[in-house]
Design an enzyme around this catalytic site. Structure first.
Site, PDB file in Angstrom:
ATOM      1  CB  SER A   1      12.660  -0.983 -36.370  1.00  0.00           C
ATOM      2  OG  SER A   1      12.750  -1.100 -34.976  1.00  0.00           O
TER       3      SER A   1
ATOM      4  CE  LYS B   1      12.059   1.609 -32.297  1.00  0.00           C
ATOM      5  NZ  LYS B   1      12.477   1.213 -33.643  1.00  0.00           N
TER       6      LYS B   1
END
Length: 584
Positions: free
Chosen positions: A384, A189
């Site tokens: 996401s 991430k």
């Protein structure tokens, strides 16, 4: 009193006169528009230029002010482009297509979708020719579908492989004393990585390399089929820049000739069977769409609803440029309550954003799916939060070049403690309770970090559970392909995050199969509202803010401005694509 009456009478008289003049102006403008009605002439060539911004869905406003005054930003809808080319295939007035490339203002997945419908167009036996002064990789990828590809003698093909650049800010944070406090879950991430390090991590380099290679390989496969070249030959051209000028491009069979635009026009005339001395009937793609060819007409009563979720996900109402839960939830409810709608296709083109808004949309997807089959079609990016809202569909389609996954979350808060110390600012806090508070002027406390970390972990766990339920996987299986990692559509198919490679039409066809209907028409959602005040806030120049900023800053710096603007709106825990992705 008499003076006041006269003053009011003058004011009202002036307003009435202005209103009458304004209405006359509207009528005249409408009459001019009617008199300039576009028709498709016989023996026409459809000219496709794609330098106008391409959105998955770009409906025209029903408001007359927007069209007359040009208040809307120039844009084209991918759905209209695809429909227009499909209509041109059977249009007896259209003899062929000319791809006049001045750049493609859209993503790679959108480009691939247009390329695929052009391949289908060729089955009609009609020609496709392409011309450009200079080809970048995206325009060449599209143009390679043509029967003949031509370039200006002074031009070339910028064919060198894909690359992506990420900027890192750790050193400037240290120098200025302005930093971002970061809490994340997911070793891949990397949205926040630029604020933590001064160089790319191995994990981030691994994922970017992986999906770039996957997308590049797909482009090579498509080009190799159209140009009758092997993938090794194409990689050799890219490695050694063997198409950098027109002569090399011809020598290595990347183009078919180097000619000037007037010579190219003569070739189009010969292709439709007229003399070079005759006039060439050309109609632009935009004009062709304006004649109604951007729609596929059907008299069927059954409908497949296509709901477009495009842009970043922000908590709120939403509009054409960003996804808000209110707009998408209302669209899902309208579609599922319509007795003629037999299935829903959610078209996602989003890097994600607000985790809360994503959860609310996810919940409404669950409710709608209790009534109707739901299929997801992924565009350029569905990552996401964009994946979050897609994961519970009955089936997920992605383009091979789609960017998806990035199942991870982060929290990010600015902090200027060091800067404030350096310039002599001291902030003192007074509180009634001892709960964890945060001030940008003070270092983040352990208590606040613990509370925020707890929130991030909770959202990440929920995210995994949502995906596991929707995809029929174990949570640990999802976690193994999550951790914020980004995948191409091909990679996502391999690891179970999507079900099938295909475009929006494929998703619609599958939704119809689930609904067991064969005769249907597509109904697009949502309906965007016209905001009169927002459109006129640039008066009297009658331009949108976007147009003004692009003119002042240029396209590249405008995109940087947009990124900073969106960053300023980030609130709460985020499920968002790891970085601003610009593949070139």
């Amino acid at each position: 009193m008499k003076f006041l009456r006269n003053l009011l009478a003058s004011i009202f008289g002036t307003l009435i006169a202005l209103g009458i003049i304004f209405m006359l102006f509207i009528l005249i403008a409408s009459a001019i528009t009617e008199s300039e009605k576009i028709t498709v002439k016989k023996n026409s060539v459809l000219e496709i230029r794609l330098n106008t911004k391409i959105k998955d869905y770009a409906p025209k406003s029903d408001d007359p002010f927007e069209n007359i005054f040009g208040l809307s930003d120039a844009k084209m809808g991918l759905n209209e482009i695809v429909n227009a080319i499909e209509n041109a295939k059977s249009d007896t007035n259209i003899k062929g297509i000319s791809l006049y490339m001045l750049g493609i203002n859209g993503g790679i997945a959108q480009t691939q979708a247009i390329r695929n419908v052009l391949l289908d167009f060729k089955e009609s036996g009609k020609f496709i020719n392409a011309y450009a002064d200079f080809y970048d990789q995206k325009t060449y990828y599209l143009s390679s579908v043509a029967d003949s590809v031509f370039v200006n003698p002074f031009g070339g093909v910028d064919f060198k492989g894909l690359s992506s650049e990420v900027l890192y800010f750790k050193d400037i944070e240290d120098k200025t004393g302005v930093k971002m406090e970061v809490i994340r879950h997911g070793k891949y991430k990397s949205a926040v990585e630029p604020f933590l390090y001064n160089k790319m991590s191995d994990n981030n380099r691994e994922q970017i390399t992986s999906f770039l290679k996957s997308i590049w390989n797909q482009m090579l496969v498509d080009i190799s089929k159209s140009r009758n070249k092997t993938i090794d030959e194409l990689n050799n051209v890219a490695d050694n820049l063997l198409a950098r000028n027109s002569s090399l491009a011809i020598e290595n069979a990347m183009v078919d000739g180097k000619i000037y635009l007037d010579e190219y026009t003569d070739k189009l005339k010969l292709a439709i069977g007229i003399s070079t001395d005759d006039n060439l009937n050309k109609i632009t793609l935009q004009d062709y769409i304006s004649t109604g060819k951007g729609r596929l007409r059907s008299s069927a009563s059954n409908k497949i609803a296509v709901i477009y979720a495009q842009g970043e996900i922000l908590y709120g109402e939403g509009d054409e440029n960003y996804i808000g839960q209110d707009l998408i939830i209302n669209a899902l409810r309208k579609a599922s309550d319509d007795k003629n709608v037999k299935a829903i296709v959610l078209r996602v083109n989003s890097p994600g954003g607000s985790a809360l808004a994503s959860e609310l949309i996810w919940r409404e997807m669950e409710l709608a799916n209790n009534k109707l089959p739901i299929v997801v079609s992924m565009g350029n990016v569905a990552a996401s939060g964009g994946y979050y809202i897609a994961c519970n569909a009955d089936r997920i389609f992605a383009e091979p070049t789609t960017i998806t996954g990035s199942i991870g979350v982060f929290g990010m808060i600015p902090n200027i403690h060091k800067l404030s110390d350096n310039i002599g600012i001291n902030a003192e806090q007074v509180s009634t309770n001892t709960g964890a508070n945060y001030s940008v002027f003070e270092p983040m406390t352990d208590a606040f970090r613990a509370v925020t970390t707890e929130g991030v972990e909770q959202v990440y766990t929920t995210f995994l559970e949502r995906v596991a339920k929707g995809r029929g996987m174990l949570v640990k299986e999802v976690d193994s392909v999550a951790q914020g990692r980004v995948w191409s559509g091909i990679e996502a198919l391999e690891n179970g995050l999507v079900d099938e490679l295909g475009n929006l039409d494929d998703a619609v066809l599958y939704a119809a199969e689930l609904a067991e209907v064969t005769d249907y028409k597509v109904r697009n959602y949502p309906n965007y509202k016209f905001d009169f005040e927002d459109k006129f806030n640039s008066f009297p120049f009658m331009k949108s803010k976007e147009k003004i900023l692009i003119e002042e800053l240029g396209e590249e710096y405008y995109n940087m401005y947009q990124s900073l603007k969106q960053l300023s709106k980030v609130k709460g825990i985020q499920a968002r694509l790891p970085f601003v992705l610009n593949i070139k």
